[in-house]
Design an enzyme around this catalytic site. Structure first.
Site, PDB file in Angstrom:
ATOM      1  N   HIS A 154       0.840  -1.201   0.000  1.00  0.00           N
ATOM      2  CA  HIS A 154       0.000   0.000   0.000  1.00  0.00           C
ATOM      3  C   HIS A 154       0.878   1.255   0.000  1.00  0.00           C
ATOM      4  CE1 HIS A 154      -3.142  -2.682   2.128  1.00  0.00           C
ATOM      5  NE2 HIS A 154      -3.600  -2.454   0.913  1.00  0.00           N
TER       6      HIS A 154
ATOM      7  N   ARG B  25      -1.649  -6.196  -8.752  1.00  0.00           N
ATOM      8  CA  ARG B  25      -0.419  -6.939  -8.465  1.00  0.00           C
ATOM      9  C   ARG B  25      -0.165  -7.999  -9.514  1.00  0.00           C
ATOM     10  NH1 ARG B  25      -2.816  -8.113  -2.673  1.00  0.00           N
ATOM     11  NH2 ARG B  25      -4.526  -8.370  -4.147  1.00  0.00           N
TER      12      ARG B  25
ATOM     13  N   SER C 222      -3.063  -7.860   2.537  1.00  0.00           N
ATOM     14  CA  SER C 222      -3.376  -7.704   3.965  1.00  0.00           C
ATOM     15  C   SER C 222      -3.843  -9.036   4.541  1.00  0.00           C
ATOM     16  CB  SER C 222      -4.489  -6.666   4.156  1.00  0.00           C
ATOM     17  OG  SER C 222      -4.059  -5.412   3.729  1.00  0.00           O
TER      18      SER C 222
END
Ligand code: PNS
Length: 177
Positions: free
Chosen positions: A19, A92, A130
């Protein structure tokens, strides 16, 4: 000249170095970037909204054009409220593409003037999420280098209250004997 404000919406539970990498990239191409944490009533988060906001604020304090906020409801409505012209999202790997495409096209349908801008994080974060950070930390694995040091500390405190007590003791000024 017109200034471009972008929002970077997400759950950030917890914020990772991926992030942060994206925030740094976004801060270079947008005049202002608002990291917007979604208040999601459906999910039971590991970190409270206020904890996530504090971590993100500390992580981004060196970027003068970045601020952190909390929102609920539709992303497009929040974007209109803060006069943002763009939504920043990270991609990603190919596996992210389908979900991100769906969201970007739905947001475009809801608000045709709002553009979604995709950026790729640095290669070393291309597998980072996460969810995986939470899982590895919960099962006792090392997350060093995957999240900022402050997030790593908060995670350890969250998962092991004894660590929190030790940190509090370490910070307490000792009495001279
Ligand atoms: O970090 P995440 O969980 O991938 O972020 C997802 C997020 C917050 C960007 C998405 O769930 C969202 O925009 N939620 C707000 C509600 C909304 O606008 N839904 C329609 C999106 S197409």
């Amino acid at each position: 000249m017109r200034k471009v404000i972008a929002i970077y919406p997400g759950s950030f539970d917890p914020p990772t170095n991926g992030h942060l990498d994206l925030i740094e990239r976004g801060s270079k191409i947008f005049d202002r970037l608002i990291v917007a944490i979604l208040r999601n009533l459906d999910k039971a988060p590991l970190f409270a909204l206020s904890e996530r906001a504090l971590m993100l604020e500390a992580m981004t304090e060196d970027f003068s054009n970045v601020r952190v906020d909390i929102f609920d409801g539709l992303t497009v409505d929040y974007a209109a409220k803060v006069k943002a012209g763009a939504v920043l999202r990270g991609i990603r790997a190919i596996s992210d593409y389908e979900y991100e495409l769906q969201m970007a096209l739905m947001n475009r349908r809801l608000q045709p003037n709002l553009e979604t801008v995709f950026m790729m994080p640095a290669e070393q974060y291309s597998y980072l999420s996460s969810r995986l950070v939470r899982e590895v930390a919960q099962l006792g694995g090392s997350i060093k280098g995957l999240v900022p040091d402050l997030v790593e500390r908060r995670l350890r405190e969250k998962l092991d209250p004894a660590v929190k007590l030790q940190h509090a003791r370490d910070l307490k000024p000792r009495k001279r004997g």
